[in-house]
Design a protein around this motif. Structure first.
Motif, mmCIF file in Angstrom:
data_model
loop_
_atom_site.group_PDB
_atom_site.id
_atom_site.type_symbol
_atom_site.label_atom_id
_atom_site.label_comp_id
_atom_site.label_asym_id
_atom_site.label_seq_id
_atom_site.Cartn_x
_atom_site.Cartn_y
_atom_site.Cartn_z
ATOM 1 N N MET A 139 0.849 -1.173 0.000
ATOM 2 C CA MET A 139 0.000 0.000 0.000
ATOM 3 C C MET A 139 0.895 1.237 0.000
ATOM 4 S SD MET A 139 -2.621 1.287 2.974
ATOM 5 C CE MET A 139 -3.950 0.272 2.409
ATOM 6 N N GLU A 140 0.546 2.194 -0.824
ATOM 7 C CA GLU A 140 1.328 3.426 -0.886
ATOM 8 C C GLU A 140 0.777 4.450 0.112
ATOM 9 O OE1 GLU A 140 3.409 5.134 -4.531
ATOM 10 O OE2 GLU A 140 1.445 6.092 -4.521
ATOM 11 N N ILE A 141 1.674 4.980 0.944
ATOM 12 C CA ILE A 141 1.341 6.045 1.890
ATOM 13 C C ILE A 141 2.303 7.188 1.618
ATOM 14 C CG2 ILE A 141 0.505 4.382 3.592
ATOM 15 C CD1 ILE A 141 3.104 5.060 5.209
ATOM 16 N N TYR A 142 2.037 8.351 2.226
ATOM 17 C CA TYR A 142 2.876 9.513 1.955
ATOM 18 C C TYR A 142 3.242 10.235 3.249
ATOM 19 C CZ TYR A 142 1.111 8.636 -2.687
ATOM 20 O OH TYR A 142 0.787 8.021 -3.867
ATOM 21 N N LEU A 143 4.531 10.424 3.428
ATOM 22 C CA LEU A 143 5.050 11.276 4.484
ATOM 23 C C LEU A 143 5.176 12.655 3.860
ATOM 24 C CD1 LEU A 143 6.449 11.879 7.212
ATOM 25 C CD2 LEU A 143 8.570 11.065 6.167
ATOM 26 N N LEU A 144 4.449 13.622 4.393
ATOM 27 C CA LEU A 144 4.454 14.981 3.863
ATOM 28 C C LEU A 144 5.326 15.849 4.754
ATOM 29 C CD1 LEU A 144 0.638 15.337 3.082
ATOM 30 C CD2 LEU A 144 2.468 14.442 1.610
ATOM 31 N N ASP A 145 6.379 16.383 4.182
ATOM 32 C CA ASP A 145 7.326 17.228 4.897
ATOM 33 C C ASP A 145 6.916 18.678 4.660
ATOM 34 O OD1 ASP A 145 9.534 18.651 5.826
ATOM 35 O OD2 ASP A 145 10.996 17.301 4.904
ATOM 36 N N HIS A 146 6.604 19.380 5.740
ATOM 37 C CA HIS A 146 6.173 20.779 5.654
ATOM 38 C C HIS A 146 7.264 21.732 6.137
ATOM 39 C CE1 HIS A 146 2.187 19.100 5.033
ATOM 40 N NE2 HIS A 146 2.343 18.406 6.134
ATOM 41 N N GLY A 147 8.501 21.297 6.169
ATOM 42 C CA GLY A 147 9.591 22.108 6.712
ATOM 43 C C GLY A 147 9.873 21.637 8.119
ATOM 44 N N PRO A 148 9.565 22.434 9.122
ATOM 45 C CA PRO A 148 9.838 21.994 10.497
ATOM 46 C C PRO A 148 8.834 20.966 11.023
ATOM 47 C CG PRO A 148 8.925 24.203 10.510
ATOM 48 C CD PRO A 148 9.141 23.834 9.066
ATOM 49 N N HIS A 149 7.729 20.761 10.333
ATOM 50 C CA HIS A 149 6.699 19.825 10.780
ATOM 51 C C HIS A 149 6.379 18.844 9.655
ATOM 52 C CE1 HIS A 149 6.132 22.268 14.322
ATOM 53 N NE2 HIS A 149 6.078 23.318 13.530
ATOM 54 N N SER A 150 5.630 17.818 9.991
ATOM 55 C CA SER A 150 5.261 16.828 8.988
ATOM 56 C C SER A 150 3.868 16.285 9.276
ATOM 57 C CB SER A 150 6.282 15.691 8.968
ATOM 58 O OG SER A 150 6.414 15.122 10.247
ATOM 59 N N SER A 151 3.334 15.577 8.297
ATOM 60 C CA SER A 151 2.056 14.891 8.465
ATOM 61 C C SER A 151 2.105 13.616 7.646
ATOM 62 C CB SER A 151 0.887 15.795 8.042
ATOM 63 O OG SER A 151 0.984 16.184 6.692
ATOM 64 N N LEU A 152 1.097 12.793 7.805
ATOM 65 C CA LEU A 152 1.066 11.489 7.162
ATOM 66 C C LEU A 152 -0.251 11.334 6.419
ATOM 67 C CD1 LEU A 152 2.760 8.854 7.021
ATOM 68 C CD2 LEU A 152 1.413 8.038 8.956
ATOM 69 N N ALA A 153 -0.175 10.915 5.149
ATOM 70 C CA ALA A 153 -1.376 10.696 4.337
ATOM 71 C C ALA A 153 -1.526 9.207 4.058
ATOM 72 C CB ALA A 153 -1.289 11.484 3.035
ATOM 73 N N LEU A 154 -2.708 8.688 4.362
ATOM 74 C CA LEU A 154 -3.026 7.270 4.162
ATOM 75 C C LEU A 154 -4.245 7.152 3.252
ATOM 76 C CD1 LEU A 154 -2.810 6.110 7.897
ATOM 77 C CD2 LEU A 154 -1.027 5.934 6.168
ATOM 78 N N PRO A 175 6.968 9.206 -0.830
ATOM 79 C CA PRO A 175 6.078 8.049 -0.998
ATOM 80 C C PRO A 175 6.730 6.822 -0.373
ATOM 81 C CG PRO A 175 7.147 8.587 -3.078
ATOM 82 C CD PRO A 175 7.618 9.595 -2.071
ATOM 83 N N LEU A 176 5.938 6.052 0.372
ATOM 84 C CA LEU A 176 6.451 4.866 1.051
ATOM 85 C C LEU A 176 5.540 3.677 0.789
ATOM 86 C CD1 LEU A 176 7.112 6.576 4.506
ATOM 87 C CD2 LEU A 176 8.837 6.029 2.775
ATOM 88 N N LYS A 177 6.130 2.501 0.700
ATOM 89 C CA LYS A 177 5.360 1.266 0.562
ATOM 90 C C LYS A 177 5.158 0.695 1.960
ATOM 91 C CE LYS A 177 5.370 0.793 -3.987
ATOM 92 N NZ LYS A 177 4.227 0.692 -4.815
ATOM 93 N N ALA A 178 3.916 0.637 2.400
ATOM 94 C CA ALA A 178 3.589 0.158 3.746
ATOM 95 C C ALA A 178 2.808 -1.140 3.663
ATOM 96 C CB ALA A 178 2.767 1.204 4.496
ATOM 97 N N ASP A 179 2.940 -1.939 4.700
ATOM 98 C CA ASP A 179 2.118 -3.128 4.850
ATOM 99 C C ASP A 179 0.677 -2.657 5.034
ATOM 100 O OD1 ASP A 179 0.737 -4.960 7.071
ATOM 101 O OD2 ASP A 179 2.074 -6.211 5.853
ATOM 102 N N ALA A 180 -0.219 -3.103 4.164
ATOM 103 C CA ALA A 180 -1.609 -2.623 4.173
ATOM 104 C C ALA A 180 -2.298 -2.873 5.512
ATOM 105 C CB ALA A 180 -2.394 -3.276 3.042
#
Length: 164
Positions: free
Chosen positions: A1-16, A83-88
């Motif tokens: 499953m493709e997930i996304y680590l979103l880098d916003h500079g000093p902070h981040s979020s995760l999209a699933l 983009p990261l490949k994660a175990d679904a």
């Protein structure tokens, strides 16, 4: 499953991905900074050195499927997408745990248009040793990723991933 680590500079979020299509973005942050918009030096200093109220943010975007359109998830801007490949199964378990926090919250979610997310209180205080990037790293570990981090590190470096 493709997930996304979103880098916003000093902070981040995760999209699933959502099971019904689209994406959901999660963010952990200091309540005053993210939700109330109180961004001044005193608030920032307090958030680093003393445990302050924290929030869990969730933005559901049924119209975003995959990497195309990720900028819609984060109106505050994205410095870099990982983009990261994660175990679904592990990714869905994390998503279910984060969603259940929203469903079991004692308060109505507070919507913030700047982040296009609804926020609820989170039980652990926000501060240097429990800040947003460390929580994202913890979520990645829950999905089986190896994460090496330092408390003041605000940059993500992905050692091996498929390039898109």
């Amino acid at each position: 499953m493709e997930i996304y680590l979103l880098d916003h500079g000093p902070h981040s979020s995760l999209a699933l991905p959502r099971q019904s299509g689209g994406m959901v973005r999660y963010k952990y942050c200091d309540w005053r900074w993210c939700v109330q918009g109180r961004r001044h030096p005193l608030s920032g200093t307090a958030a680093l050195f003393w445990p302050t109220a924290s929030g869990l943010g969730r933005g559901q975007h049924p119209d975003v499927d995959g990497r195309e359109g990720l900028e819609k998830l984060a109106p505050e801007g994205i410095s870099r997408v990982h983009p990261l490949k994660a175990d679904a199964e592990k990714a869905m378990a994390l998503k279910q745990r984060l969603d259940s926090h929203f469903e079991e919250a004692d308060e109505e979610p507070t919507y913030n248009t700047e982040f296009a997310m609804a926020f609820v209180s989170y039980p652990s205080g926000y501060w240097l040793a429990h800040q947003s990037n460390l929580i994202i790293a913890q979520w990645l570990r829950e999905m089986g990723f190896e994460v090496q981090s330092l408390p003041l590190s605000f940059a993500w470096r992905i050692v091996s991933t498929d390039e898109y």
